[in-house]
Scaffold this motif. Structure first.
Motif, PDB file in Angstrom:
ATOM      1  N   ILE B 786       0.831  -1.209   0.000  1.00  0.00           N
ATOM      2  CA  ILE B 786       0.000   0.000   0.000  1.00  0.00           C
ATOM      3  C   ILE B 786       0.864   1.256   0.000  1.00  0.00           C
ATOM      4  CG2 ILE B 786      -1.731   1.321   1.266  1.00  0.00           C
ATOM      5  CD1 ILE B 786      -2.854  -1.181   2.312  1.00  0.00           C
ATOM      6  N   LYS B 787       0.583   2.121  -0.956  1.00  0.00           N
ATOM      7  CA  LYS B 787       1.187   3.461  -0.923  1.00  0.00           C
ATOM      8  C   LYS B 787       0.068   4.417  -0.556  1.00  0.00           C
ATOM      9  CE  LYS B 787       4.836   1.960  -3.428  1.00  0.00           C
ATOM     10  NZ  LYS B 787       6.089   1.740  -2.748  1.00  0.00           N
ATOM     11  N   SER B 788       0.304   5.192   0.461  1.00  0.00           N
ATOM     12  CA  SER B 788      -0.798   6.062   0.854  1.00  0.00           C
ATOM     13  C   SER B 788      -0.913   7.225  -0.126  1.00  0.00           C
ATOM     14  CB  SER B 788      -0.603   6.576   2.268  1.00  0.00           C
ATOM     15  OG  SER B 788       0.685   7.101   2.399  1.00  0.00           O
ATOM     16  N   LEU B 789      -2.142   7.708  -0.256  1.00  0.00           N
ATOM     17  CA  LEU B 789      -2.384   8.815  -1.177  1.00  0.00           C
ATOM     18  C   LEU B 789      -2.039  10.120  -0.492  1.00  0.00           C
ATOM     19  CD1 LEU B 789      -5.828   7.658  -2.551  1.00  0.00           C
ATOM     20  CD2 LEU B 789      -3.663   7.657  -3.778  1.00  0.00           C
ATOM     21  N   SER B 790      -1.704  11.113  -1.272  1.00  0.00           N
ATOM     22  CA  SER B 790      -1.356  12.391  -0.666  1.00  0.00           C
ATOM     23  C   SER B 790      -2.633  13.065  -0.169  1.00  0.00           C
ATOM     24  CB  SER B 790      -0.658  13.294  -1.680  1.00  0.00           C
ATOM     25  OG  SER B 790      -1.608  13.888  -2.513  1.00  0.00           O
ATOM     26  N   GLU B 791      -2.431  14.086   0.642  1.00  0.00           N
ATOM     27  CA  GLU B 791      -3.559  14.739   1.306  1.00  0.00           C
ATOM     28  C   GLU B 791      -4.619  15.239   0.320  1.00  0.00           C
ATOM     29  OE1 GLU B 791      -3.390  17.149   4.485  1.00  0.00           O
ATOM     30  OE2 GLU B 791      -2.395  15.585   5.661  1.00  0.00           O
ATOM     31  N   HIS B 792      -4.169  15.597  -0.890  1.00  0.00           N
ATOM     32  CA  HIS B 792      -5.117  16.164  -1.851  1.00  0.00           C
ATOM     33  C   HIS B 792      -6.252  15.216  -2.165  1.00  0.00           C
ATOM     34  CE1 HIS B 792      -2.141  19.215  -2.341  1.00  0.00           C
ATOM     35  NE2 HIS B 792      -1.238  18.295  -2.655  1.00  0.00           N
ATOM     36  N   PHE B 793      -5.999  13.918  -1.979  1.00  0.00           N
ATOM     37  CA  PHE B 793      -7.017  12.941  -2.340  1.00  0.00           C
ATOM     38  C   PHE B 793      -7.817  12.466  -1.142  1.00  0.00           C
ATOM     39  CE2 PHE B 793      -3.630  12.585  -5.491  1.00  0.00           C
ATOM     40  CZ  PHE B 793      -4.358  12.800  -6.649  1.00  0.00           C
ATOM     41  N   SER B 794      -7.577  13.127  -0.010  1.00  0.00           N
ATOM     42  CA  SER B 794      -8.196  12.612   1.208  1.00  0.00           C
ATOM     43  C   SER B 794      -9.719  12.678   1.160  1.00  0.00           C
ATOM     44  CB  SER B 794      -7.684  13.373   2.428  1.00  0.00           C
ATOM     45  OG  SER B 794      -8.021  14.728   2.285  1.00  0.00           O
ATOM     46  N   HIS B 795     -10.261  13.582   0.327  1.00  0.00           N
ATOM     47  CA  HIS B 795     -11.714  13.697   0.287  1.00  0.00           C
ATOM     48  C   HIS B 795     -12.343  12.706  -0.675  1.00  0.00           C
ATOM     49  CE1 HIS B 795     -10.311  16.114  -3.057  1.00  0.00           C
ATOM     50  NE2 HIS B 795     -11.481  15.899  -3.600  1.00  0.00           N
ATOM     51  N   VAL B 796     -11.518  11.988  -1.431  1.00  0.00           N
ATOM     52  CA  VAL B 796     -12.075  11.018  -2.370  1.00  0.00           C
ATOM     53  C   VAL B 796     -12.580   9.818  -1.583  1.00  0.00           C
ATOM     54  CG1 VAL B 796     -11.637   9.553  -4.357  1.00  0.00           C
ATOM     55  CG2 VAL B 796     -10.478  11.756  -4.162  1.00  0.00           C
ATOM     56  N   LYS B 797     -13.868   9.571  -1.684  1.00  0.00           N
ATOM     57  CA  LYS B 797     -14.442   8.487  -0.901  1.00  0.00           C
ATOM     58  C   LYS B 797     -14.272   7.165  -1.628  1.00  0.00           C
ATOM     59  CE  LYS B 797     -17.214  11.096   2.059  1.00  0.00           C
ATOM     60  NZ  LYS B 797     -18.095  12.134   1.473  1.00  0.00           N
ATOM     61  N   GLY B 798     -14.090   6.120  -0.894  1.00  0.00           N
ATOM     62  CA  GLY B 798     -14.066   4.792  -1.490  1.00  0.00           C
ATOM     63  C   GLY B 798     -12.685   4.306  -1.871  1.00  0.00           C
ATOM     64  N   ILE B 799     -11.669   5.140  -1.695  1.00  0.00           N
ATOM     65  CA  ILE B 799     -10.308   4.730  -2.061  1.00  0.00           C
ATOM     66  C   ILE B 799      -9.410   4.899  -0.835  1.00  0.00           C
ATOM     67  CG2 ILE B 799      -8.341   5.235  -3.551  1.00  0.00           C
ATOM     68  CD1 ILE B 799     -10.257   4.878  -5.555  1.00  0.00           C
ATOM     69  N   THR B 800      -8.663   3.871  -0.478  1.00  0.00           N
ATOM     70  CA  THR B 800      -7.781   4.013   0.694  1.00  0.00           C
ATOM     71  C   THR B 800      -6.335   4.267   0.309  1.00  0.00           C
ATOM     72  OG1 THR B 800      -7.466   1.646   0.749  1.00  0.00           O
ATOM     73  CG2 THR B 800      -9.102   2.556   2.237  1.00  0.00           C
TER      74      THR B 800
END
Lengths: 122, 823
Positions: B786-800
């Motif tokens: 798992i590579k975590s997503l950057s903060e910009h994508f934190s509001h995208v629901k359904g994706i970890t």
């Protein structure tokens, strides 16, 4: 009127020492007794506020005298004078109803404290 | 000045001097420039770059080195001091503050003056005494003042933090152990040793408050150790309070927040306890437990009780006689229910120490008589307390300064432990078993060998000029072999690295023993925590994130689950309630169970409460299964607690627990039976770093679905799909399964050619319900990093998160729990 104390001990030197310790506290040594019998007699006569009673005395020992004094006045304040090796006698005295006890040889400060506390002055 | 340079001729010296002066001109200029930079930064309250400090340090060092070669003693001395202080600044031991800067600047002025003199006379003579002294002064002052502000990044501090937190945990564990086995003196030794370590390191790092507290604790423990006296609950509570305080102090220092308000109260209490010990050297400690128990018993029998504690002078001869006298005198005016220590004990030892005797007597409203009876010679202090049901003793007579009522200390320790729950501590460093490191080291060694093999293959290929088929074939074989060992090694390394992140769950389990102890004291229940599988290892990050939800669950179990003693007796259960906490591995996940043998959850009550709260309609309630109803307790704002206690029932409910568990991709299951208990089962993946996932294709993109959530994969014919309330639904083994299109959840661009024929469906679950996710194609199961997503994508629901596939493509990792929340 200052509170009155009866000293009962068969050894004159002990009576003298106690007297010298007690008088400066503002109490009056009203009488002295040299045996248990005499102690009870003097108690009847003077009704002192407090009695110091040696445990080992001729004729009538301190415990007998204590019992008789308490028979006369159940609220009598009696301080036993005991040596450190007289635990059994002392136990008896306490169970009979002694107010407190003083251990020989005397620690002066302790003697003063015992007497003043027994008289409710400390 | 030139004493040790006799071997050097005057002309040599002159030549060297001129070289030296030329070199130093540059260095002096550097010093000057950088000092000006510093001055600017200080006056504007800005920061000074490390490189500037470093440049000054090196300049001073170079001048010193060259000057000592020529024997310019004054310059050497002065630059030595400058170098010294700059090094300290460099190492962050002290801050470059105005005072220091001024000293440095003055020293620099002096240095320039010395150089001027050197140019003129070729000697560096001049008086530098004043500068040297001011260096010494400023250092002495600064080391002290800056010690209060801890630098979190200080390597010592990190080490200290990790060690001390570990020691605090150990201390709690051992003290709990001691509370149960008071005859084990060796536990006191252990406690003493731990406290001593905390004291030592706190002293070294100048955490003076922690040092002070630890010192006090050490006194208490040392006394218990040397006198052989058992510590009763009163002292144990004080020690718990103290260790909590140390934790508070250390954490507040770490977080740069002010010390807790109650620090002085606790410190005072500790000091008082210590003064008891110090004054008496070895006071006889009366077991408070016995007293408390007797009081409870007497009060429930309807007695009015006074508790009298009398302290006898330490140098009193024949103490047992005084005790007898007290006993006789009290017996003459009232009933004595309890005397501690008993006459037998007192007679046996004629103590050369302080004795406090406790009497429990009937309250006959004759306190004046009592006071008169016990105010005899040899009694240093006495205390008369009226005892009432709730045990909050109301002191009514002559207060004794040295023995505070027990209820005080309880509230102290509680207030600290409560505040503790709010500062969730996270330490980013991790202790790794050296065996694990060794394995890694071995593997990396083998990696080097493998690399050598590859270069050998390359070498052979280069030599292969004729392209001989046979030779090439053999090279390919070796290549194939080597590649597969590389593959094996890669996965071994991956496992080993993962292993280093694995820590036993024991750490937090032990913390809960303390939690349960505190709760049982607070609630007046008798609860034991039984733990199993403490050595189960899981990812550190998960262990950290488990601590809070587990605390909630254990508190819930203790508060709502376990009945009070009378209720348990009536139900024919053991008086002592038990909470089981166990951990075990199941495949790629770990199961943690929190179970209690309490009253269980009545699903009818849950249902009633849900309807009352308007969460459910009555019709809908009719159709729900028992399990469905129980799952209602995970809804926000749901609580069946009849009363709000200090521990739970304040709306921080199971929904929070569930969310926290979900955030580490775990699920919660609940099992309960009315009358015999409740069990919560948490299923959590072993690690957050690598997951097992099912890779699928939707709208030409690859998505990974964590395997824990996958139930099964189906193929569905369009004829089997019904529309219920506008939702596509299929019937699966008699149950309705709603279908969801990914594009409706994460707004992916939908495929131009809408899927017409047979649909592939992945059935996913969150432990409570199932839905079918419609996919275009299936790739297969794989391990994904798992590579975590950057903060910009934190509001995208359904994706970890995201992961990289073998061919370099990026796969987005779906969050089934979030997807199910969305619909």
């Amino acid at each position: 009127m200052s509170k009155q104390i009866l000293i009962a001990d068969d050894a004159p030197i002990i009576r003298l020492m106690l007297k010298d310790l007690i008088t400066p506290l503002g109490y009056q040594v009203i009488a002295e007794a040299s045996n248990g019998e005499e102690a009870v007699e003097k108690y009847k006569e003077f009704k002192p506020d407090l009695v110091t009673l040696d445990i080992i005395m001729p004729q009538k020992n301190g415990i007998q005298a204590l019992a008789e004094i308490l028979a006369i006045n159940p609220k009598a304040k009696v301080i036993m004078i005991t040596a450190i090796d007289q635990k059994e006698y002392l136990t008896n005295a306490i169970k009979t109803g002694a107010s407190d006890y003083i251990v020989k040889p005397f620690e002066e400060e302790r003697v003063r404290s015992v007497i003043r506390k027994a008289l409710g002055d400390l | 000045m030139e004493g040790n340079n006799n071997s050097m001729s005057e002309s040599d010296r002159r030549e060297m001097l001129s070289d030296f002066l030329i070199d130093c001109e540059v260095l002096l200029k550097t010093l000057n420039d950088k000092l000006l930079v510093c001055e600017k930064a200080i006056s504007s309250k800005g920061t000074i770059a490390d490189v500037d400090i470093d440049a000054m340090f090196r300049a001073a060092h170079s001048i010193k080195g060259a000057a000592s070669f020529i024997g310019l003693e004054n310059i050497v001395k002065l630059t030595h001091e400058m170098e010294n202080i700059l090094q300290k600044i460099k190492n962050k031991q002290i801050l470059m503050e105005e005072k220091i800067f001024n000293v440095l600047f003055k020293a620099f002025d002096k240095l320039e003056a010395l150089f001027e003199r050197l140019k003129e006379t070729s000697f560096d003579d001049g008086d530098i005494e004043q500068e040297i002294v001011s260096f010494k002064n400023v250092l002495a002052f600064v080391t002290e003042s800056s010690s209060n502000s801890k630098n979190k990044n200080d390597k010592y501090w990190q080490q200290y933090l990790v060690e001390t937190i570990q020691n605090i945990d150990d201390f709690n564990k051992e003290l709990l152990n001691y509370e149960k086995n008071k005859d084990k003196i060796d536990i006191i030794d252990t406690l003493f040793r731990i406290t001593h370590t905390i004291k030592g390191s706190s002293g070294l790092l100048k955490v003076s408050n922690a040092h002070k507290v630890a010192h006090n604790m050490e006194n208490i423990l040392n006394y218990a150790r040397s006198s052989g006296q058992q510590l009763d609950n009163y002292w144990i509570s004080a020690l718990f309070g103290a260790i909590d305080l140390i934790k508070e102090i250390v954490m507040s220092q770490n977080d740069n927040r002010p010390l807790p308000d109650n620090i002085n109260k606790v410190l005072d209490n500790l000091n008082r306890l210590n003064s008891i010990i110090e004054n008496s050297n070895s006071a006889i400690v009366v077991s408070n437990d016995q007293v408390e128990e007797k009081i409870k018993q007497l009060i429930t029998q309807g007695n009015n009780i006074l508790k009298i504690s009398v302290q006898l002078e330490s140098d009193l001869s024949m103490k047992s006689m005084k005790a007898l006298l007290l006993q006789e005198k009290l017996a003459r005016i009232t009933n004595i229910h309890l005397m501690l220590p008993s006459m037998e004990v007192l007679e046996k030892e004629d103590f050369k120490k302080d004795v406090t005797i406790i009497f429990l007597i009937d309250d006959k409203n004759n306190q004046t008589d009592i006071k008169e009876a016990i105010n005899i010679d040899g009694v240093t202090q006495f205390n008369i307390e009226k005892q009432s049901i709730n045990n909050s003793a109301t002191a009514t007579a002559t207060a004794t300064p040295t023995t505070p009522p027990a209820s005080n200390s309880n509230s102290n320790s509680n207030s600290i432990s409560n505040s503790n729950q709010h500062n969730h501590l996270e330490i980013s460093t991790i202790k790794v078993d050296s065996n694990k490191i060794d394995t890694l080291l071995n593997l990396s060694g083998e990696l080097v060998i493998l690399r050598a093999k590859f270069s050998q293959i390359l070498h052979r290929l280069r030599q292969e000029k004729n392209f001989d088929y046979k030779n090439i074939n053999s090279i390919i074989n070796i290549f194939d072999e080597t590649t597969s060992s590389l593959g094996k090694m890669a996965s071994e390394i991956q496992t080993s690295v993962m292993q280093t992140r694995m820590i036993p769950i024991e750490g937090i389990f032990n913390r809960f023993k303390r939690t349960v102890r505190d709760i049982s004291h607070e609630l007046g229940k008798n609860i034991e925590l039984v733990t199993r599988g403490e050595d189960t290892e899981l990812d550190k990050k998960i262990v950290d994130s488990l601590s809070e939800p587990l605390t909630h669950m254990i508190r819930n179990a203790a508060d709502h689950g376990i009945e009070d003693q009378e209720e348990r007796k009536r139900a024919g259960k053991a008086e002592q309630g038990t909470i089981y906490l166990s951990a075990s591995h199941r495949g790629n996940s770990i199961c943690i169970e929190v179970a209690d043998d309490g009253k269980g959850i009545d699903h009818n009550k849950v249902l009633k409460s849900a309807i009352e709260k308007g969460i459910l309609t009555e019709e809908k309630a009719q159709t729900m299964s028992k399990q469905d109803i129980l799952n209602l307790i995970f809804l926000p704002g749901f609580s069946t607690a009849a009363k709000v206690t200090g521990i739970s029932g304040r709306g921080v409910g199971m929904d929070v627990v569930k969310n926290m568990i979900n955030s580490v991709n775990g699920i919660v299951e609940i099992n309960t039976e009315v009358g015999s208990g409740t069990s919560f089962l948490l299923k959590i993946p072993l690690t957050l770093a690598i997951i097992q996932a099912l890779n699928v294709i939707v709208a030409k993109e690859v998505y990974s679905i964590p395997i824990e959530s996958v139930v099964e994969i189906l193929k569905v014919h369009p004829f089997d799909i019904y529309s219920v309330d506008g939702n596509e639904t299929v019937k699966l083994r008699g149950h309705a399964l709603s279908l969801i299109e990914l594009e409706n959840v994460i707004k992916v661009q939908s495929d131009e050619n809408k899927r017409m024929g047979i649909k592939n469906i992945v059935v996913i679950t969150n432990g409570q319900k199932q839905v079918g996710l419609v996919i275009d194609d299936l790739i297969g199961k794989d391990e994904m990093v798992i590579k975590s997503l950057s903060e910009h994508f934190s509001h995208v629901k359904g994706i970890t998160g995201a992961s990289i596939l073998g061919d370099g493509r990026v796969a987005l990792i779906l969050d089934p729990l979030a997807i199910m929340r969305e619909i």
